[in-house]
Design a protein around this motif. Structure first.
Motif, mmCIF file in Angstrom:
data_model
loop_
_atom_site.group_PDB
_atom_site.id
_atom_site.type_symbol
_atom_site.label_atom_id
_atom_site.label_comp_id
_atom_site.label_asym_id
_atom_site.label_seq_id
_atom_site.Cartn_x
_atom_site.Cartn_y
_atom_site.Cartn_z
ATOM 1 N N LEU A 1 0.831 -1.207 0.000
ATOM 2 C CA LEU A 1 0.000 0.000 0.000
ATOM 3 C C LEU A 1 0.865 1.256 0.000
ATOM 4 N N TRP A 2 1.687 1.414 -1.036
ATOM 5 C CA TRP A 2 2.552 2.578 -1.161
ATOM 6 C C TRP A 2 2.672 2.934 -2.644
ATOM 7 N N GLY A 3 3.186 4.115 -2.916
ATOM 8 C CA GLY A 3 3.328 4.519 -4.302
ATOM 9 C C GLY A 3 4.271 5.689 -4.452
ATOM 10 N N ILE A 4 4.439 6.121 -5.685
ATOM 11 C CA ILE A 4 5.321 7.233 -6.033
ATOM 12 C C ILE A 4 4.469 8.331 -6.661
ATOM 13 N N SER A 5 4.667 9.561 -6.210
ATOM 14 C CA SER A 5 3.832 10.684 -6.626
ATOM 15 C C SER A 5 4.699 11.788 -7.217
ATOM 16 N N ILE A 6 4.341 12.227 -8.423
ATOM 17 C CA ILE A 6 5.060 13.319 -9.086
ATOM 18 C C ILE A 6 4.032 14.368 -9.522
ATOM 19 N N GLY A 7 4.062 15.509 -8.874
ATOM 20 C CA GLY A 7 3.219 16.626 -9.281
ATOM 21 C C GLY A 7 4.047 17.659 -10.026
ATOM 22 N N TYR A 8 3.361 18.585 -10.662
ATOM 23 C CA TYR A 8 4.074 19.646 -11.388
ATOM 24 C C TYR A 8 3.296 20.944 -11.282
ATOM 25 N N ALA A 9 4.026 22.021 -11.018
ATOM 26 C CA ALA A 9 3.429 23.356 -10.951
ATOM 27 C C ALA A 9 4.133 24.270 -11.932
ATOM 28 N N GLU A 10 3.355 25.073 -12.652
ATOM 29 C CA GLU A 10 3.917 26.031 -13.605
ATOM 30 C C GLU A 10 3.486 27.425 -13.190
ATOM 31 N N ASN A 11 4.460 28.320 -13.104
ATOM 32 C CA ASN A 11 4.207 29.677 -12.611
ATOM 33 C C ASN A 11 3.513 29.638 -11.252
ATOM 34 N N GLY A 12 3.925 28.649 -10.442
ATOM 35 C CA GLY A 12 3.416 28.553 -9.079
ATOM 36 C C GLY A 12 2.083 27.879 -8.928
ATOM 37 N N GLU A 13 1.481 27.375 -10.023
ATOM 38 C CA GLU A 13 0.159 26.758 -9.953
ATOM 39 C C GLU A 13 0.225 25.272 -10.299
ATOM 40 N N ILE A 14 -0.344 24.432 -9.441
ATOM 41 C CA ILE A 14 -0.367 22.995 -9.666
ATOM 42 C C ILE A 14 -1.214 22.680 -10.900
ATOM 43 N N CYS A 15 -0.637 21.927 -11.848
ATOM 44 C CA CYS A 15 -1.371 21.704 -13.095
ATOM 45 C C CYS A 15 -1.247 20.296 -13.658
ATOM 46 N N GLU A 16 -0.296 19.478 -13.196
ATOM 47 C CA GLU A 16 -0.113 18.138 -13.753
ATOM 48 C C GLU A 16 0.247 17.155 -12.643
ATOM 49 N N GLY A 17 0.017 15.862 -12.906
ATOM 50 C CA GLY A 17 0.354 14.873 -11.889
ATOM 51 C C GLY A 17 0.453 13.463 -12.426
ATOM 52 N N CYS A 18 1.242 12.658 -11.730
ATOM 53 C CA CYS A 18 1.413 11.242 -12.055
ATOM 54 C C CYS A 18 1.574 10.460 -10.760
ATOM 55 N N ILE A 19 0.857 9.355 -10.632
ATOM 56 C CA ILE A 19 0.984 8.457 -9.482
ATOM 57 C C ILE A 19 1.116 7.033 -10.001
ATOM 58 N N VAL A 20 2.086 6.295 -9.468
ATOM 59 C CA VAL A 20 2.194 4.873 -9.794
ATOM 60 C C VAL A 20 2.166 4.066 -8.496
ATOM 61 N N LEU A 21 1.505 2.911 -8.552
ATOM 62 C CA LEU A 21 1.374 2.008 -7.411
ATOM 63 C C LEU A 21 2.041 0.683 -7.779
ATOM 64 N N PRO A 22 3.328 0.515 -7.471
ATOM 65 C CA PRO A 22 4.035 -0.704 -7.875
ATOM 66 C C PRO A 22 3.469 -1.975 -7.259
ATOM 67 N N GLY A 23 2.876 -1.868 -6.071
ATOM 68 C CA GLY A 23 2.362 -3.054 -5.395
ATOM 69 C C GLY A 23 1.114 -3.625 -6.018
ATOM 70 N N THR A 24 0.330 -2.783 -6.713
ATOM 71 C CA THR A 24 -0.906 -3.243 -7.357
ATOM 72 C C THR A 24 -0.872 -3.019 -8.863
ATOM 73 N N PHE A 25 0.259 -2.530 -9.363
ATOM 74 C CA PHE A 25 0.477 -2.362 -10.807
ATOM 75 C C PHE A 25 -0.506 -1.381 -11.436
ATOM 76 N N GLU A 26 -0.831 -0.314 -10.702
ATOM 77 C CA GLU A 26 -1.754 0.698 -11.198
ATOM 78 C C GLU A 26 -1.026 2.021 -11.421
ATOM 79 N N ALA A 27 -1.555 2.804 -12.358
ATOM 80 C CA ALA A 27 -0.938 4.093 -12.652
ATOM 81 C C ALA A 27 -1.992 5.065 -13.151
ATOM 82 N N VAL A 28 -1.766 6.349 -12.864
ATOM 83 C CA VAL A 28 -2.647 7.411 -13.343
ATOM 84 C C VAL A 28 -1.782 8.616 -13.664
ATOM 85 N N ILE A 29 -2.161 9.356 -14.735
ATOM 86 C CA ILE A 29 -1.356 10.503 -15.147
ATOM 87 C C ILE A 29 -2.242 11.495 -15.895
ATOM 88 N N THR A 30 -1.850 12.760 -15.860
ATOM 89 C CA THR A 30 -2.555 13.786 -16.625
ATOM 90 C C THR A 30 -1.843 14.011 -17.953
#
Length: 284
Positions: A105-134
């Protein structure tokens, strides 16, 4: 909502998968330390974050990286430049407790902000082989078989899935601090706690949970905020105000030298603001 010209979704996803591969390998030879706040950190947290910094920072485009394990090493000027400009926001291992306990029950999270505003994201869950991204204002998801899915296997998530969050079977997710310090009265649906926010973010994306009520660090929240925003979810605070998605407005960085960058209030996520308001009334 803004979309970033600097966000290369496929590159970010491949980077996240490489970080996940390293984290899984390091899990077999764990060493742990206790932080001053009594939380734990492993050798993998530091290694994965340093790998992410090397892969994602780009001085030619003024893109920096804010990470859970390295933020306190930044100078005030470096932090201010990152918060006002373009930066990736990394949680190298979200859910260090289950990770260190060999629970998936753990994962890796990568967000991104441009000009100080959050606008993109990626999360992967290696334990359950799931992923989501913008990507291009939309959110994509896939579940692999025995491994994380290939980038071309990710498919667009329908915004209509969030309607399923209202079903009575869907539970409200709270964090450990809320569970230990708050009283819940009058709530008509189930409640569960978590040791990692990446799972609630993904399952809320898929309409499998009712919402989230939690105090979050910026590296906990950034990727999930962007992912849910694309789908029309509401993000706000326990004082009733909506999230601005601006780093310096939604999060308090005054204690960053101690490794803290918490949301200015408890954060609440749901498919409608009315649900957030009703939960706020039930949690004291």
């Amino acid at each position: 909502m803004p979309n970033s010209s600097n966000w290369n979704a496929e590159f970010v996803y491949q980077t996240a998968c490489k970080l996940a591969e390293t984290a899984v390998t390091e899990q077999q030879k764990l060493t742990t330390e206790i932080k001053p706040d009594n939380s734990i950190v492993t050798q993998a947290d530091k290694l994965v974050e340093n790998m992410a910094i090397q892969a994602l920072s780009d001085a030619t485009k003024n893109i920096s990286v804010i990470g859970e394990e390295t933020i306190k090493e930044l100078s005030e000027n470096e932090l201010n430049d990152a918060l006002a400009g373009n930066c990736y926001i990394i949680d190298p291992i979200d859910g260090t407790v289950p990770y260190a306990s060999l629970i998936p029950l753990w994962g890796i999270s990568i967000g991104y902000a441009e000009n100080g505003e959050i606008c993109e994201g990626c999360i992967v869950l290696p334990g359950t082989f799931e992923a989501v991204i913008t990507k291009n204002g939309k959110t994509y998801y896939a579940k692999g078989k025995g491994q994380l899915p290939a980038f071309n296997e990710l498919t667009e998530v329908s915004p209509h899935l969030k309607d399923n969050c209202e079903h009575p079977s869907r539970v409200l997710v709270i964090n450990q601090l809320t569970a230990k310090t708050k009283t819940i009265t009058g709530l008509t649906r189930g409640v569960t706690t978590y040791y990692s926010i990446v799972f609630p973010f993904i399952y809320l994306t898929l309409g499998r949970m009712a919402g989230i009520y939690a105090s979050l660090h910026v590296w906990d929240a950034a990727a999930g905020m962007a992912i849910l925003r694309n789908l029309g979810f509401y993000a706000g605070f326990a004082d009733g105000q909506p999230a601005s998605y601006k780093l310096t407005e939604d999060f308090d960085f005054s204690q960053y030298k101690k490794g803290h960058a918490r949301s200015r209030e408890i954060m609440v996520y749901a498919n409608h603001k009315s649900f957030c308001d009703s939960w706020i009334e039930c949690i004291h």
